[in-house]
Design a protein around this motif. Structure first.
Motif, PDB file in Angstrom:
ATOM      1  N   MET A   1      41.816  53.709  22.650  1.00 23.49           N
ATOM      2  CA  MET A   1      41.429  53.260  23.981  1.00 23.49           C
ATOM      3  C   MET A   1      41.666  51.757  24.082  1.00 23.49           C
ATOM      4  O   MET A   1      41.354  51.004  23.167  1.00 23.49           O
ATOM      5  N   LEU A   2      42.191  51.347  25.230  1.00 20.47           N
ATOM      6  CA  LEU A   2      42.500  49.936  25.439  1.00 20.47           C
ATOM      7  C   LEU A   2      41.794  49.436  26.699  1.00 20.47           C
ATOM      8  O   LEU A   2      42.047  49.944  27.803  1.00 20.47           O
ATOM      9  N   ILE A   3      40.918  48.475  26.513  1.00 17.57           N
ATOM     10  CA  ILE A   3      40.174  47.902  27.624  1.00 17.57           C
ATOM     11  C   ILE A   3      40.517  46.417  27.680  1.00 17.57           C
ATOM     12  O   ILE A   3      40.181  45.662  26.752  1.00 17.57           O
ATOM     13  N   ALA A   4      41.199  45.996  28.738  1.00 15.17           N
ATOM     14  CA  ALA A   4      41.513  44.572  28.882  1.00 15.17           C
ATOM     15  C   ALA A   4      40.386  43.872  29.621  1.00 15.17           C
ATOM     16  O   ALA A   4      39.629  44.492  30.381  1.00 15.17           O
ATOM     17  N   GLN A   5      40.278  42.590  29.375  1.00 13.30           N
ATOM     18  CA  GLN A   5      39.233  41.779  30.021  1.00 13.30           C
ATOM     19  C   GLN A   5      39.857  40.514  30.589  1.00 13.30           C
ATOM     20  O   GLN A   5      40.340  39.646  29.854  1.00 13.30           O
ATOM     21  N   LEU A   6      39.811  40.444  31.901  1.00 18.00           N
ATOM     22  CA  LEU A   6      40.258  39.249  32.622  1.00 18.00           C
ATOM     23  C   LEU A   6      38.994  38.595  33.170  1.00 18.00           C
ATOM     24  O   LEU A   6      38.072  39.306  33.595  1.00 18.00           O
ATOM     25  N   THR A   7      38.934  37.283  33.193  1.00 14.44           N
ATOM     26  CA  THR A   7      37.696  36.671  33.676  1.00 14.44           C
ATOM     27  C   THR A   7      37.962  35.331  34.350  1.00 14.44           C
ATOM     28  O   THR A   7      38.960  34.656  34.051  1.00 14.44           O
ATOM     29  N   ASP A   8      37.098  35.000  35.286  1.00 19.24           N
ATOM     30  CA  ASP A   8      37.067  33.672  35.893  1.00 19.24           C
ATOM     31  C   ASP A   8      38.379  33.234  36.559  1.00 19.24           C
ATOM     32  O   ASP A   8      38.859  32.129  36.300  1.00 19.24           O
ATOM     33  N   PRO A   9      38.926  34.066  37.453  1.00 18.39           N
ATOM     34  CA  PRO A   9      40.149  33.616  38.138  1.00 18.39           C
ATOM     35  C   PRO A   9      39.896  32.569  39.225  1.00 18.39           C
ATOM     36  O   PRO A   9      40.813  31.844  39.598  1.00 18.39           O
ATOM     37  N   HIS A  10      38.674  32.499  39.781  1.00 15.19           N
ATOM     38  CA  HIS A  10      38.301  31.424  40.725  1.00 15.19           C
ATOM     39  C   HIS A  10      39.272  31.278  41.892  1.00 15.19           C
ATOM     40  O   HIS A  10      39.761  30.159  42.159  1.00 15.19           O
ATOM     41  N   ILE A  11      39.510  32.369  42.590  1.00 10.51           N
ATOM     42  CA  ILE A  11      40.455  32.311  43.710  1.00 10.51           C
ATOM     43  C   ILE A  11      39.860  31.555  44.899  1.00 10.51           C
ATOM     44  O   ILE A  11      38.691  31.714  45.240  1.00 10.51           O
ATOM     45  N   ARG A  12      40.681  30.706  45.499  1.00 12.48           N
ATOM     46  CA  ARG A  12      40.305  29.963  46.702  1.00 12.48           C
ATOM     47  C   ARG A  12      40.986  30.583  47.922  1.00 12.48           C
ATOM     48  O   ARG A  12      41.830  31.468  47.798  1.00 12.48           O
TER      49      ARG A  12
END
Ligand SMILES: [Fe+2]
Length: 277
Positions: free
Chosen positions: A1-12
């Protein structure tokens, strides 16, 4: 199983840069391109908070537009820069969220349980594990005691040595540890907020913070260092689980994945199987 983690993109909002400098939309678009090209086969993508910078509906609309090409399940929790109501409106098509209070939820993926734990305190930069959340967490874990589990939250429940971030980490970490003590199936605790790749242990389990696809909090480990950021190489974390005969709930291995295009792949061996000299 593969779980990616993206965090804190802070889109304006469109056309605006974070802190007047960081083109967070272009950074997130590059991350989306990278994931679509290299990680399209993953089982889920956790997004551990600060989807946007000021919690404004137009920022969430911009965020949704950028991540639209991603086809895997997206599992978002808020960070301190998010605002619960606008956040919930934006992500309701992906996840079922409670109508009020904290926006925690559970998603089972294959044999795994992903506990997406809202650590935010509305209007405050720090996080908190209040009694309500801890009892929710205890129930979520008790309901699937045999499932290998990740607990994901925005605010780290441990200090990193970056003082201006440590003062706004997850309050009542002891309460969180007390709950996890009773649930050995929780194999790892993953967080965001610090915009850097950081590894430690929490309550005897591996614990980590994922980097941002945009700016990094400066590696300033001197007491009283001012809050600053650097434009370091962007990245994400990839948590890979597999059964392991030596561990009752299997094992996660976390890969730090730089986002970008890099020369390669180059072979180690030639056509005859000889190591290329
Ligand atoms: Fe952040």
């Amino acid at each position: 199983m593969l779980i990616a983690q993206l965090t804190d993109p802070h889109i304006r909002a469109k056309g605006e840069r974070a802190y007047g400098i960081v083109d967070t939309a272009t950074h997130l678009a590059a991350a989306v391109d990278f994931i679509a090209a290299n990680l399209a086969h993953i089982d889920a993508l956790m997004i551990t908070g600060d989807l946007v910078d000021f919690g404004e509906p137009e920022e969430y609309a911009h965020f949704l537009e950028i991540v639209a090409p991603l086809a895997m399940p997206l599992l978002p929790i808020p960070g301190n820069h998010d605002r619960r109501e606008a956040f919930a409106d934006a992500v309701r098509k992906w996840v079922q969220l409670p109508g009020s209070g904290h926006l925690s939820f559970v998603r089972d993926v294959g044999p795994l349980r992903l506990v997406m734990l809202d650590s935010t305190v509305p209007g405050k930069p720090h996080g908190l594990m209040c009694a309500d959340r801890l009892s929710w967490l205890d129930r979520a874990l008790s309901a699937a005691a045999d499932r290998p589990t990740i607990v994901a939250l925005h605010h780290p429940p441990f200090v990193t040595g970056i003082q201006h971030m440590d003062v706004q980490n997850c309050g009542n970490a002891d309460g969180l540890a007390e709950v996890l003590t009773n649930h050995p199936q929780v194999l790892t605790v993953v967080a965001g907020h610090v915009h850097r790749s950081v590894f430690t242990s929490f309550c005897g389990r591996p614990a980590s913070i994922a980097p941002s696809p945009a700016h990094a909090v400066s590696l300033a480990l001197c007491p009283d260092a001012p809050p600053t950021f650097h434009l370091e190489p962007p990245g994400l974390h990839l948590h890979r689980w597999q059964p392991d005969a030596t561990q009752p709930f299997g094992r996660f291995v976390t890969h730090v994945v730089p986002i970008g295009t890099f020369p390669g792949p180059h072979p180690f061996f030639d056509a005859s199987g000889k190591l290329i000299g």
